[in-house]
Write a protein that holds these residues in place. Sequence first.
Motif, PDB file in Angstrom:
ATOM      1  N   ALA A   1       6.510   6.200 -40.527  1.00  0.00           N
ATOM      2  CA  ALA A   1       7.445   6.368 -39.419  1.00  0.00           C
ATOM      3  C   ALA A   1       8.373   7.555 -39.622  1.00  0.00           C
ATOM      4  O   ALA A   1       8.884   8.142 -38.661  1.00  0.00           O
ATOM      5  CB  ALA A   1       8.267   5.092 -39.240  1.00  0.00           C
ATOM      6  N   ILE A   2       8.567   7.950 -40.876  1.00  0.00           N
ATOM      7  CA  ILE A   2       9.439   9.080 -41.184  1.00  0.00           C
ATOM      8  C   ILE A   2       8.649  10.373 -41.385  1.00  0.00           C
ATOM      9  O   ILE A   2       9.075  11.443 -40.945  1.00  0.00           O
ATOM     10  CB  ILE A   2      10.284   8.777 -42.445  1.00  0.00           C
ATOM     11  CG1 ILE A   2      11.228   7.609 -42.168  1.00  0.00           C
ATOM     12  CG2 ILE A   2      11.056  10.003 -42.903  1.00  0.00           C
ATOM     13  CD1 ILE A   2      11.912   7.053 -43.401  1.00  0.00           C
ATOM     14  N   HIS A   3       7.495  10.269 -42.011  1.00  0.00           N
ATOM     15  CA  HIS A   3       6.806  11.482 -42.461  1.00  0.00           C
ATOM     16  C   HIS A   3       5.545  11.850 -41.668  1.00  0.00           C
ATOM     17  O   HIS A   3       5.158  13.032 -41.657  1.00  0.00           O
ATOM     18  CB  HIS A   3       6.424  11.343 -43.933  1.00  0.00           C
ATOM     19  CG  HIS A   3       7.594  11.270 -44.852  1.00  0.00           C
ATOM     20  ND1 HIS A   3       8.334  12.383 -45.197  1.00  0.00           N
ATOM     21  CD2 HIS A   3       8.166  10.217 -45.493  1.00  0.00           C
ATOM     22  CE1 HIS A   3       9.307  12.018 -46.023  1.00  0.00           C
ATOM     23  NE2 HIS A   3       9.235  10.716 -46.218  1.00  0.00           N
ATOM     24  N   ALA A   4       4.880  10.889 -41.028  1.00  0.00           N
ATOM     25  CA  ALA A   4       3.594  11.187 -40.383  1.00  0.00           C
ATOM     26  C   ALA A   4       3.772  12.168 -39.237  1.00  0.00           C
ATOM     27  O   ALA A   4       4.749  12.115 -38.488  1.00  0.00           O
ATOM     28  CB  ALA A   4       2.954   9.895 -39.867  1.00  0.00           C
ATOM     29  N   GLY A   5       2.807  13.077 -39.115  1.00  0.00           N
ATOM     30  CA  GLY A   5       2.786  14.003 -37.992  1.00  0.00           C
ATOM     31  C   GLY A   5       3.594  15.254 -38.171  1.00  0.00           C
ATOM     32  O   GLY A   5       3.557  16.150 -37.315  1.00  0.00           O
ATOM     33  N   ALA A   6       4.351  15.362 -39.253  1.00  0.00           N
ATOM     34  CA  ALA A   6       5.199  16.545 -39.439  1.00  0.00           C
ATOM     35  C   ALA A   6       5.480  16.751 -40.916  1.00  0.00           C
ATOM     36  O   ALA A   6       5.460  15.813 -41.709  1.00  0.00           O
ATOM     37  CB  ALA A   6       6.507  16.390 -38.676  1.00  0.00           C
TER      38      ALA A   6
ATOM     39  N   ARG B   1       2.261  11.027 -35.154  1.00  0.00           N
ATOM     40  CA  ARG B   1       3.023   9.982 -35.850  1.00  0.00           C
ATOM     41  C   ARG B   1       2.659   8.598 -35.312  1.00  0.00           C
ATOM     42  O   ARG B   1       2.403   7.665 -36.089  1.00  0.00           O
ATOM     43  CB  ARG B   1       4.518  10.226 -35.708  1.00  0.00           C
ATOM     44  CG  ARG B   1       5.382   9.191 -36.436  1.00  0.00           C
ATOM     45  CD  ARG B   1       6.816   9.658 -36.593  1.00  0.00           C
ATOM     46  NE  ARG B   1       6.873  10.864 -37.414  1.00  0.00           N
ATOM     47  CZ  ARG B   1       7.996  11.537 -37.678  1.00  0.00           C
ATOM     48  NH1 ARG B   1       9.159  11.120 -37.166  1.00  0.00           N
ATOM     49  NH2 ARG B   1       7.975  12.612 -38.431  1.00  0.00           N
ATOM     50  N   VAL B   2       2.620   8.457 -34.002  1.00  0.00           N
ATOM     51  CA  VAL B   2       2.298   7.145 -33.431  1.00  0.00           C
ATOM     52  C   VAL B   2       0.829   6.793 -33.698  1.00  0.00           C
ATOM     53  O   VAL B   2       0.497   5.632 -33.932  1.00  0.00           O
ATOM     54  CB  VAL B   2       2.628   7.097 -31.929  1.00  0.00           C
ATOM     55  CG1 VAL B   2       2.307   5.728 -31.345  1.00  0.00           C
ATOM     56  CG2 VAL B   2       4.100   7.414 -31.699  1.00  0.00           C
TER      57      VAL B   2
END
Length: 434
Positions: free
Chosen positions: A12-17, A71-72
């Motif tokens: 939730a904090i790190h995924a996707g970026a 992220r989602v």
Amino acid sequence: MTDRPQGFDTLAIHAGAAPDPTTGAINPPIYQTTAYQFKDADHAARLFNLQEVGNIYSRLTNPTVSALVARVAALEGAAGGIGCSSGHAAQIMALFPLMGPGKNIVASTRLYGGTITQFSQTIKRFGWSAKFVDTDDLGAVAKACDKNTRAIFAETIANPGGYITDIPALAKIADRKGIPLIIDNTTATPWLCRPMELGATIVVHSATKYLTGNGTVTGGLVLDSGKFDWSANDKFPSLSQPEPAYHGLVFHPTLGGMAYTFHSIAIGLRDLGMTMNPQGAHYTLMGIETLGLRMARHVENAKIVAEWLESDPRVDYVTYAGLKSSPWHKRVKKITPKGAGALFTFALKDGYDACVSLINNLKMFCHVANLGDTRSLVIHSASTTHRQLSEEQQIRAGAAPNVVRLSIGIEDVADIIADLDQALTAATGKSREA
């Protein structure tokens, strides 16, 4: 970093970026731009041919929106997806690659009132239709699926009543019929349920709600598992056959598990334009960082409030699935093992007028047409969100005239209960102890 799977709160904090390699910024920037410079003519051609992934125009993709989608997707266990301008836009976008004139979906009777209107009225303008079925009657669901059915649609935790859907049972029917199961996971969020692990093909979200969590954004998301075989039959020609809207490209054989996602971008967003804006995506990214913490408190508070209401003599019934008295209580352990969410309804013995008086006497609760905020929210669905439905439809949807919907926030639970207590006294003329 090891190869072990990361936990929910870490994703939730790190995924996707990742931190920006140039500036070191740890938060994804808001890419407030319309278009993107091509390296050369060949680079532009490769992008338009879907031979290379990249940015062309922000109606299609935008780096901030892409970070949110990634992220989602990580939280849902999806292969890919798209960001949309609203949850309602996400529903249309989810159906768009699947449907055609004369085709239908089978939808749960327990849906948000605006969704029922969208499916029963608005989609007729595309030549589509919906059959509404009680999804607890699995035989009726199977019978409703005919040769023109292209999807089954339901909500994980139904708005407004908090009903829990048996996703695996619906997934088995969808598999037998050779069609995808689409699940709206807005009210559960991936913290409570990952529908794709239970057999769903496509998941939609209103990012407006719990994902953002603070009432600042209107947005939606469509996520695809990447596992459905769109070429197994001839029901989905936009994915399995040459697509005339994209110079004859055959999406599924060419793009495999990403066929649905790329079709949604290259044709859906291109032609319908239901695109999420980058600032909204940024706000939702920030909100998701605390999703796990917020949902735990939402669920904890909701259970306490529901139990308090159920024991109140002024209250007729409470629909919260986390209560042992709920007919869907056993389903919680299978579908949403961390809890039954924070959205439910309760009915007043004194009827419609008492509901209206209750709304007018609440002080801390916000009276709004929304759910999933940090704040506790309230609405009388029969006179607002479900007003366009007949009384029979309202009752089937869990929004009867004597019912109030609550979205329980993360305030101190004693303050939530105190506000409800004083408003109930004002609305009914009776104290809890009377």
